[in-house]
Design an enzyme around this catalytic site. Structure first.
Site, PDB file in Angstrom:
ATOM      1  N   ARG A 293       0.840  -1.202   0.000  1.00 38.20           N
ATOM      2  CA  ARG A 293       0.000   0.000   0.000  1.00 38.20           C
ATOM      3  C   ARG A 293       0.872   1.248   0.000  1.00 38.20           C
ATOM      4  NH1 ARG A 293      -5.168   0.468   0.881  1.00 38.20           N
ATOM      5  NH2 ARG A 293      -5.406  -1.639   1.676  1.00 38.20           N
TER       6      ARG A 293
ATOM      7  N   ARG B  17     -10.104   3.305  -2.137  1.00 38.12           N
ATOM      8  CA  ARG B  17      -8.837   2.841  -1.563  1.00 38.12           C
ATOM      9  C   ARG B  17      -8.693   3.387  -0.154  1.00 38.12           C
ATOM     10  NH1 ARG B  17      -5.429  -0.764  -3.299  1.00 38.12           N
ATOM     11  NH2 ARG B  17      -3.722   0.431  -2.393  1.00 38.12           N
TER      12      ARG B  17
ATOM     13  N   HIS C 186     -18.806  10.649   0.848  1.00 36.10           N
ATOM     14  CA  HIS C 186     -19.108   9.331   1.399  1.00 36.10           C
ATOM     15  C   HIS C 186     -20.629   9.183   1.485  1.00 36.10           C
ATOM     16  CE1 HIS C 186     -18.403   5.656   3.592  1.00 36.10           C
ATOM     17  NE2 HIS C 186     -19.321   6.036   4.468  1.00 36.10           N
TER      18      HIS C 186
ATOM     19  N   ASP D 250     -12.882   7.885   6.598  1.00 33.54           N
ATOM     20  CA  ASP D 250     -14.172   8.584   6.555  1.00 33.54           C
ATOM     21  C   ASP D 250     -14.403   9.414   7.819  1.00 33.54           C
ATOM     22  OD1 ASP D 250     -14.748   7.404   4.062  1.00 33.54           O
ATOM     23  OD2 ASP D 250     -15.533   5.616   5.034  1.00 33.54           O
TER      24      ASP D 250
HETATM   25  C1  GAR Z   1     -20.647   7.369  -4.655  1.00 27.88           C
HETATM   26  O1  GAR Z   1     -21.877   6.988  -4.102  1.00 27.88           O
HETATM   27  C2  GAR Z   1     -19.691   7.811  -3.562  1.00 27.88           C
HETATM   28  O2  GAR Z   1     -20.332   8.470  -2.509  1.00 27.88           O
HETATM   29  C3  GAR Z   1     -19.127   6.492  -3.109  1.00 27.88           C
HETATM   30  O3  GAR Z   1     -18.929   5.769  -4.298  1.00 27.88           O
HETATM   31  C4  GAR Z   1     -19.913   6.173  -5.256  1.00 27.88           C
HETATM   32  C5  GAR Z   1     -19.199   6.527  -6.540  1.00 27.88           C
HETATM   33  O4  GAR Z   1     -20.116   6.747  -7.577  1.00 27.88           O
HETATM   34  N1  GAR Z   1     -17.910   6.651  -2.375  1.00 27.88           N
HETATM   35  C6  GAR Z   1     -17.561   5.863  -1.370  1.00 27.88           C
HETATM   36  O5  GAR Z   1     -18.224   4.919  -0.995  1.00 27.88           O
HETATM   37  C7  GAR Z   1     -16.241   6.237  -0.707  1.00 27.88           C
HETATM   38  N2  GAR Z   1     -16.142   5.632   0.579  1.00 27.88           N
HETATM   39  P1  GAR Z   1     -19.644   7.459  -8.904  1.00 27.88           P
HETATM   40  O6  GAR Z   1     -18.434   6.682  -9.424  1.00 27.88           O
HETATM   41  O7  GAR Z   1     -20.819   7.313  -9.821  1.00 27.88           O
HETATM   42  O8  GAR Z   1     -19.323   8.870  -8.602  1.00 27.88           O
END
Ligand code: GAR
Length: 227
Positions: free
Chosen positions: A74, A100, A118, A154
């Site tokens: 990582r 990630r 998030h 987060d």
């Molecule tokens: C979104 O819902 C974002 O909030 C989440 O991934 C999705 C991406 O959608 N992020 C996480 O879960 C981060 N912990 P997208 O590729 O259509 O923007």
């Protein structure tokens, strides 16, 4: 609130994605239509197949895949990613569905100039499967949070939060879709504030127009999503 767009120079955004990139698209659109005083300098993904890379290419934005599976650790991936990001000299690094866990060294390097979105009402449900967990817990509302990134997963201070009612008919998929529509509102808004030099994070927390933002961020619970 005053509009200081005229007085601040256009910012350079660097956007990290792992998947489809609908949040990325809302930010590209915000820059293209002039709502956000910035240009997207590059889009980077750890996933060579990420749809977000195609969205960037369609908008003629430099896009680069750096596959984490090619790295032994990582730490070594995060060092390479950090150097790649720095080569574009961004003012703000934006995690838009970047799936990630980041090393503390990486986060510290971009502290105060890296945001994440998030899909939960943080501090509730850090990590994965946020909507499923909210429904299973019997929660009456769900949502999404834009926050500055700190080493705690987060866990950084909130900027803005969109709240969405969970209906008895909702399942994980329908709830995710409702929340995503609000994500496309609040992320460009938070980025716009940063680019207009109205939003900062310092040792005392997050301030918008020199006013401290409360623990959960600014609450958007009545805006109408347009998409
Ligand atoms: C979104 O819902 C974002 O909030 C989440 O991934 C999705 C991406 O959608 N992020 C996480 O879960 C981060 N912990 P997208 O590729 O259509 O923007």
């Amino acid at each position: 609130m005053t509009d200081s767009t005229q007085s601040s120079a256009s910012k350079r955004l660097l956007i990290l994605v792992s998947g489809g990139g609908s949040n990325l698209q809302s930010l590209i659109d915000g820059c293209e239509n002039g709502d956000i005083n910035a240009t997207v300098s590059a889009v980077i993904s750890n996933n060579p197949d990420a749809g977000g890379l195609e969205r960037a290419a369609r908008a003629s934005i430099p896009n680069v895949a750096i596959d984490h599976r090619a790295f032994d650790t990582r730490e070594s991936f995060d060092i390479a990613l950090s150097e790649l990001i720095d080569s574009f000299s961004p003012d703000l690094v934006i995690l838009a569905g970047f799936m990630r866990i980041l090393t503390p060294e990486f986060v510290d390097h971009f502290l105060g100039r890296m945001m994440n979105i998030h899909p939960s009402l943080l501090p509730a449900y850090p990590g994965l499967h946020t909507h499923r967990r909210a429904i299973e817990a019997g929660d009456k509302k769900a949502g999404a949070t834009v926050h500055f990134v700190t080493p705690e997963l987060d866990g950084g201070p909130s900027i803005v939060q969109a709240q969405v009612a969970i209906e008895s008919t909702d399942d994980e998929r329908s709830l995710a879709s409702k929340v995503l529509a609000f994500e496309h509102k609040i992320y460009p808004e938070a980025v716009k504030w940063f680019c207009d030099d109205r939003l900062i994070m310092d040792n005392n927390g997050v301030k918008l127009d020199n006013q401290p933002i409360s623990e959960h961020g600014i609450i958007y619970n009545s805006i109408e999503p347009s998409s």
